[in-house]
Design a protein around this motif. Structure first.
Motif, PDB file in Angstrom:
ATOM      1  N   HIS A   1       0.853  -1.201   0.000  1.00 46.07           N
ATOM      2  CA  HIS A   1       0.000   0.000   0.000  1.00 46.07           C
ATOM      3  C   HIS A   1       0.883   1.244   0.000  1.00 46.07           C
ATOM      4  CE1 HIS A   1      -3.935   2.007   0.816  1.00 46.07           C
ATOM      5  NE2 HIS A   1      -3.112   2.959   1.230  1.00 46.07           N
TER       6      HIS A   1
ATOM      7  N   HIS B   1      -9.908   1.629   0.855  1.00 47.26           N
ATOM      8  CA  HIS B   1      -9.966   2.432   2.078  1.00 47.26           C
ATOM      9  C   HIS B   1     -11.459   2.562   2.373  1.00 47.26           C
ATOM     10  CE1 HIS B   1      -8.594   6.306   4.338  1.00 47.26           C
ATOM     11  NE2 HIS B   1      -9.804   5.960   4.759  1.00 47.26           N
TER      12      HIS B   1
ATOM     13  N   ASP C   1       1.686   2.886   3.510  1.00 48.09           N
ATOM     14  CA  ASP C   1       0.699   3.922   3.212  1.00 48.09           C
ATOM     15  C   ASP C   1       1.394   5.277   3.037  1.00 48.09           C
ATOM     16  OD1 ASP C   1      -1.709   5.149   2.714  1.00 48.09           O
ATOM     17  OD2 ASP C   1      -2.378   5.167   4.798  1.00 48.09           O
TER      18      ASP C   1
ATOM     19  N   HIS D   1      -4.876  -0.547   5.054  1.00 47.75           N
ATOM     20  CA  HIS D   1      -4.496  -0.038   6.387  1.00 47.75           C
ATOM     21  C   HIS D   1      -5.551  -0.323   7.468  1.00 47.75           C
ATOM     22  CE1 HIS D   1      -6.841   3.300   4.792  1.00 47.75           C
ATOM     23  NE2 HIS D   1      -5.874   3.674   3.990  1.00 47.75           N
TER      24      HIS D   1
ATOM     25  N   CYS E   1      -6.070   4.098  -2.343  1.00 44.00           N
ATOM     26  CA  CYS E   1      -7.102   4.936  -1.713  1.00 44.00           C
ATOM     27  C   CYS E   1      -7.918   5.710  -2.752  1.00 44.00           C
ATOM     28  CB  CYS E   1      -6.500   5.894  -0.685  1.00 44.00           C
ATOM     29  SG  CYS E   1      -5.647   5.057   0.657  1.00 44.00           S
TER      30      CYS E   1
END
Ligand SMILES: [Zn+2]
Length: 537
Positions: A61, A222, A415, A252, A90
């Protein structure tokens, strides 16, 4: 003569097997031989005595596709040992761009993600995510890139910022998605928490996921809510995966806000039940108790459905601004505020549009300086920065982080974007995960806290994401695998990036090879950029 030989390292193969000592030979970017006491010589020889030799880490990610445009030679990922980044997460990717809705797309980037100079705006015309990334890789990048395409540009290219999609617009989104997957993207990413993707209906997402499923690609999401609505949000994505049969990657995974603390085991049990029933669910995690996001999230989405400028333009009306503040602090009937369950004073400003002096300050510090309430400080920041403020928000518990990390299916991610303390990103005060996520797991959670065993931690960073993606030639130390390799000192490896001083490279990552090319040597970048754009076959 081999291109490179790595001698005497303790090899952790990535599959979770016990380590063993051997030599590794590399030929034409591929691991050609693994044997004890290797005869022959290499044009380049690395003595790995006392060091661990592992597959290069795969960051499942990553947002580096956004930063590499502005500075392709940024180092914060490669210095962690990351050799492949799964980018375009995302929902936010730079392309596809369609002329008719280009202005809306660029405005969306500015309020939520990053600022773009006028000249770059002019040139921002990539017809596809693959075309955009091709341009990046041509300039030279340290790590390999695995592209996803984001729902934001797909949606805006098809329907602008419309709240509801017509059936024709939905067809257009699906067509664009199909084109990207045909061109080699590995999946679709969605950011359902954020406008405009928060407007997607569940049934529409099922339609999109069916397209993803036809290509055997993944859906990285997300979720709509990671705070008070977390469990409902998990149920939703599982339902979508169940009904579309898509391969789901929850991005995440975490539990935000005090009322969720201590519920990590419940959350994982819920997901495990779905897995036992045959739903294809995986997830990743970054090893921190704070998340990073846009400060704009503090304004109820319904109020900014037509764009944040409309909200900011009405703040001089006292009645309006009072009710806005009330909503930001307490939520509304249909929306829970992310500020409700955290210490607002502890929020750290990491990026702004206009006044760089605010970067690195907490909301508490700014409120004290301005002699205002914290919520007024937030409004002042959003107004003076035209809605463009990024922040780090302490919101998770350490215990939950550890419970999630221990689950055998959890992958490690950053992330974060690749950035550097010098150059374009010198001004930035990012979330420390940009610099430290992977070494932090190895140092803090493996060596210091004993939460994970080293071989298993490496598995979560290598073969697990590779098998998830269907990436067959990376993620293992084995003959025939691409020579993406990290060599680190297990006694010293640790992150140095903190919330106060995030722009610090980690320690103990001694060598990093990408496609057989040495990019990090004795902890320093060699100026080599062998990263490739990997297309799904
Ligand atoms: Zn995200």
């Amino acid at each position: 003569m081999f291109d490179c030989i790595i001698r005497n390292g303790s090899i952790v193969n990535g599959a979770g097997a016990p380590s063993f000592t051997a030599d590794i030979a590399i030929t034409d970017g591929v691991i050609s031989l693994i044997v004890r006491g290797l005869d022959g010589a290499g044009r380049n020889e690395i003595d790995a005595t006392g060091l661990v030799v592992a597959p290069g880490f795969i960051d499942i990610h990553s947002h580096s596709d956004l930063s590499l445009f502005f500075d392709s030679h940024t180092e914060s990922k490669i210095r962690q040992g990351v050799t492949t980044e799964v980018v375009g997460q995302c929902g936010v990717t730079s392309a596809p761009v369609r002329a008719r809705h280009k202005a809306a797309l660029l405005r969306q980037f500015e309020t939520s993600n990053f600022t773009i100079a006028a000249a770059d705006k002019e040139a921002w015309n990539w017809p596809s995510q693959m075309a955009y990334l091709n341009d990046l890789v041509e300039k030279g990048v340290s790590s390999n890139l695995i592209p996803l395409v984001g729902g934001v540009p797909l949606r805006i290219a098809s329907a602008g910022m419309n709240v509801a999609l017509t059936s024709q617009e939905l067809v257009r989104v699906k067509e664009l998605l199909n084109e990207e997957l045909h061109a080699g993207a590995w999946g679709l990413s969605s950011g359902l928490y954020y406008i405009p993707e928060s407007h997607f209906q569940r049934e529409e997402l099922i339609e999109l996921c069916k397209v993803v499923r036809e290509h055997n690609a993944i859906w990285a999401v997300h979720m709509r809510d990671e705070g008070q609505g977390l469990f409902a949000a998990v149920d939703e994505v599982i339902d979508i995966a169940h009904r579309s049969r898509v391969s789901l990657q929850i991005s995440h995974l975490k539990l935000e806000g005090k009322s969720n603390w201590g519920r990590a085991a419940d959350l994982l049990a819920r997901i495990d039940r779905a897995r036992a029933e045959g739903v294809d669910v995986h997830w990743d995690q970054y090893p921190y108790t704070a998340y990073g996001s846009g400060l704009i999230d503090a304004i109820p989405p319904a109020w900014r459905a037509q764009g944040v400028d409309q909200v900011l333009g009405r703040l001089s009306n006292k009645q309006f601004s009072d009710s806005l503040k009330q909503a930001m602090l307490r939520g509304t009937e249909i929306w829970r505020s992310p500020l409700e369950e955290i210490q607002i004073e502890e929020i750290i400003v990491t990026e702004v549009k206009n006044d760089l002096g605010y970067i690195g300050k907490t909301i508490g510090e700014l409120a004290a300086t301005w002699q205002r309430q914290p919520v007024d400080a937030i409004i002042k920041l959003l107004t003076t920065q035209e809605g463009s403020v990024k922040v780090v928000v302490p919101a998770m518990s350490e215990q939950d982080v550890e419970v999630i990390m221990k689950h055998p299916a959890t992958m490690i991610s950053s992330d974060g974007m690749a950035v550097s303390p010098q150059g374009h990103y010198a001004y930035l005060h990012p979330h420390p995960r940009y610099y430290g996520a992977f070494p932090r797991v190895l140092g803090r959670y493996v060596r210091e806290k004993g939460i994970l065993d080293l071989n298993d931690a490496i598995r979560k960073m290598t073969s697990l994401p590779a098998s998830r993606l269907g990436l067959k030639d990376r993620g293992m130390i084995a003959e025939g695998q691409a020579a993406d390799i990290v060599i680190f000192n297990p006694q010293t490896v640790i992150d140095h990036a903190t919330f106060q001083q995030p722009c610090q490279f980690p320690q103990g990552i001694e060598y990093v090879l990408v496609n057989g090319d040495v990019v990090i040597k004795e902890g320093e970048h060699t100026g080599r950029y062998p990263g490739r754009l990997l297309k799904r076959q």
